[in-house]
Design a protein around this motif. Structure first.
Motif, PDB file in Angstrom:
ATOM      1  N   ASN A  11       0.832  -1.212   0.000  1.00 39.73           N
ATOM      2  CA  ASN A  11       0.000   0.000   0.000  1.00 39.73           C
ATOM      3  C   ASN A  11       0.863   1.258   0.000  1.00 39.73           C
ATOM      4  O   ASN A  11       0.486   2.272   0.582  1.00 39.73           O
ATOM      5  CB  ASN A  11      -0.918  -0.016   1.230  1.00 39.73           C
ATOM      6  N   TRP A  12       2.011   1.194  -0.651  1.00 33.34           N
ATOM      7  CA  TRP A  12       2.985   2.276  -0.607  1.00 33.34           C
ATOM      8  C   TRP A  12       2.400   3.611  -1.073  1.00 33.34           C
ATOM      9  O   TRP A  12       2.565   4.624  -0.415  1.00 33.34           O
ATOM     10  CB  TRP A  12       4.210   1.900  -1.445  1.00 33.34           C
ATOM     11  N   GLU A  13       1.730   3.604  -2.200  1.00 32.53           N
ATOM     12  CA  GLU A  13       1.176   4.852  -2.743  1.00 32.53           C
ATOM     13  C   GLU A  13       0.175   5.468  -1.760  1.00 32.53           C
ATOM     14  O   GLU A  13       0.215   6.667  -1.491  1.00 32.53           O
ATOM     15  CB  GLU A  13       0.504   4.578  -4.096  1.00 32.53           C
ATOM     16  N   ARG A  14      -0.698   4.647  -1.205  1.00 32.18           N
ATOM     17  CA  ARG A  14      -1.696   5.143  -0.260  1.00 32.18           C
ATOM     18  C   ARG A  14      -1.036   5.662   1.026  1.00 32.18           C
ATOM     19  O   ARG A  14      -1.501   6.618   1.632  1.00 32.18           O
ATOM     20  CB  ARG A  14      -2.695   4.038   0.069  1.00 32.18           C
ATOM     21  N   ALA A  15       0.056   5.021   1.426  1.00 34.72           N
ATOM     22  CA  ALA A  15       0.740   5.408   2.662  1.00 34.72           C
ATOM     23  C   ALA A  15       1.593   6.654   2.498  1.00 34.72           C
ATOM     24  O   ALA A  15       1.857   7.359   3.476  1.00 34.72           O
ATOM     25  CB  ALA A  15       1.615   4.257   3.160  1.00 34.72           C
ATOM     26  N   THR A  16       2.013   6.949   1.278  1.00 33.04           N
ATOM     27  CA  THR A  16       2.959   8.051   1.096  1.00 33.04           C
ATOM     28  C   THR A  16       2.398   9.274   0.386  1.00 33.04           C
ATOM     29  O   THR A  16       3.064  10.308   0.343  1.00 33.04           O
ATOM     30  CB  THR A  16       4.199   7.564   0.310  1.00 33.04           C
ATOM     31  N   CYS A  56      -1.739  17.286  -3.843  1.00 33.62           N
ATOM     32  CA  CYS A  56      -1.160  16.254  -2.991  1.00 33.62           C
ATOM     33  C   CYS A  56       0.281  16.600  -2.628  1.00 33.62           C
ATOM     34  O   CYS A  56       0.915  17.415  -3.290  1.00 33.62           O
ATOM     35  CB  CYS A  56      -1.162  14.915  -3.722  1.00 33.62           C
ATOM     36  N   LYS A  57       0.754  15.954  -1.599  1.00 30.91           N
ATOM     37  CA  LYS A  57       2.158  16.008  -1.211  1.00 30.91           C
ATOM     38  C   LYS A  57       2.570  14.596  -0.823  1.00 30.91           C
ATOM     39  O   LYS A  57       1.754  13.799  -0.383  1.00 30.91           O
ATOM     40  CB  LYS A  57       2.375  16.907   0.013  1.00 30.91           C
ATOM     41  N   MET A  58       3.834  14.319  -0.982  1.00 28.91           N
ATOM     42  CA  MET A  58       4.369  13.055  -0.501  1.00 28.91           C
ATOM     43  C   MET A  58       4.579  13.204   1.008  1.00 28.91           C
ATOM     44  O   MET A  58       4.966  14.267   1.479  1.00 28.91           O
ATOM     45  CB  MET A  58       5.704  12.736  -1.183  1.00 28.91           C
ATOM     46  N   SER A  59       4.309  12.138   1.736  1.00 30.29           N
ATOM     47  CA  SER A  59       4.450  12.187   3.188  1.00 30.29           C
ATOM     48  C   SER A  59       5.237  10.984   3.684  1.00 30.29           C
ATOM     49  O   SER A  59       5.031   9.864   3.228  1.00 30.29           O
ATOM     50  CB  SER A  59       3.066  12.191   3.837  1.00 30.29           C
ATOM     51  N   ASN A  60       6.097  11.231   4.644  1.00 27.17           N
ATOM     52  CA  ASN A  60       6.900  10.155   5.232  1.00 27.17           C
ATOM     53  C   ASN A  60       6.328   9.670   6.563  1.00 27.17           C
ATOM     54  O   ASN A  60       6.838   8.735   7.151  1.00 27.17           O
ATOM     55  CB  ASN A  60       8.331  10.632   5.445  1.00 27.17           C
ATOM     56  N   LYS A  61       5.262  10.290   7.033  1.00 22.51           N
ATOM     57  CA  LYS A  61       4.751  10.030   8.379  1.00 22.51           C
ATOM     58  C   LYS A  61       4.381   8.556   8.612  1.00 22.51           C
ATOM     59  O   LYS A  61       4.852   7.936   9.564  1.00 22.51           O
ATOM     60  CB  LYS A  61       3.551  10.923   8.661  1.00 22.51           C
ATOM     61  N   LEU A  62       3.544   7.987   7.765  1.00 23.21           N
ATOM     62  CA  LEU A  62       3.128   6.590   7.957  1.00 23.21           C
ATOM     63  C   LEU A  62       4.295   5.627   7.812  1.00 23.21           C
ATOM     64  O   LEU A  62       4.374   4.627   8.534  1.00 23.21           O
ATOM     65  CB  LEU A  62       2.019   6.214   6.974  1.00 23.21           C
ATOM     66  N   VAL A  63       5.200   5.923   6.892  1.00 25.41           N
ATOM     67  CA  VAL A  63       6.369   5.061   6.716  1.00 25.41           C
ATOM     68  C   VAL A  63       7.176   5.025   8.005  1.00 25.41           C
ATOM     69  O   VAL A  63       7.547   3.958   8.498  1.00 25.41           O
ATOM     70  CB  VAL A  63       7.243   5.561   5.545  1.00 25.41           C
ATOM     71  N   ARG A  64       7.421   6.187   8.573  1.00 27.44           N
ATOM     72  CA  ARG A  64       8.219   6.267   9.800  1.00 27.44           C
ATOM     73  C   ARG A  64       7.492   5.609  10.976  1.00 27.44           C
ATOM     74  O   ARG A  64       8.117   4.982  11.823  1.00 27.44           O
ATOM     75  CB  ARG A  64       8.597   7.713  10.095  1.00 27.44           C
ATOM     76  N   ASP A  65       6.169   5.722  11.020  1.00 28.08           N
ATOM     77  CA  ASP A  65       5.401   5.030  12.060  1.00 28.08           C
ATOM     78  C   ASP A  65       5.508   3.514  11.896  1.00 28.08           C
ATOM     79  O   ASP A  65       5.720   2.790  12.867  1.00 28.08           O
ATOM     80  CB  ASP A  65       3.924   5.440  12.024  1.00 28.08           C
TER      81      ASP A  65
END
Length: 174
Positions: A11-16, A56-65
């Motif tokens: 789910n990389w696209e949805r998470a980022t 949209c923006k790319m986000s690292n938040k969910l990845v880091r969590d």
């Protein structure tokens, strides 16, 4: 841990990608529409928002969590759990060196994912700038920090799968 990383990667696209931003249409910002822009601004943004553009923006938040570096998520302190005596004792003594090597590979991969995902939040073009929803972001490029974080997470998953197999081998014999 492996299934957690698999869910993140699947789910990389949805998470980022976060698409919860709205921008003023570019046409409204053109010099010829200055009067209309001032009129819209004077209504304290109470104008028809259906004309706004979702961006949209790319986000690292969910990845880091997910990888546990924020103190949240399923992988918090996973390295310590893998090195517990109760876990190490289940590994075949002939595989101990390989086990510790895989744990070290896992730790290095998570450290790489942590560093590159952190940098992605402050340095990647699409993390700092908005892009139109539905347009292709820079996730298609191989040089973004977030793409490098994804590769590191794939490496971590490979290591954790090998670790689980080493632990599982002894459990099936017993």
């Amino acid at each position: 841990a492996s299934s957690t990383l698999k869910v993140l990667l699947d789910n990389w696209e949805r998470a980022t990608v976060e698409c919860n931003f709205a921008d003023v249409p570019r046409e409204l910002l053109e010099q010829k529409n200055k009067e209309l822009l001032l009129e819209k601004a004077s209504t304290f943004a109470l104008f028809d928002k259906s004309t706004s553009v979702v961006s949209c923006k790319m986000s690292n938040k969910l990845v880091r969590d997910y990888i546990g570096v924020t103190g949240k998520g399923p992988l918090v302190n996973i390295e310590k759990k893998m090195l517990r005596r109760s876990v190490v004792d289940t590994v075949d003594p002939d595989d101990l060196e390989n086990y510790y090597s895989q744990v070290e590979d896992f730790q290095q991969a998570i450290a790489r994912a942590s560093a590159t995902s952190y940098t992605a939040g402050i340095a990647d073009f699409d993390s700092v700038n908005n892009f139109e929803k539905g347009s292709q972001s820079s996730t298609q490029r191989d040089d973004t920090n977030l793409v490098q974080a994804k590769r590191a997470i794939e490496d971590a998953r490979t290591s954790i799968d090998k670790i689980v197999n080493m632990i599982g081998r002894v459990e099936t014999i017993l």
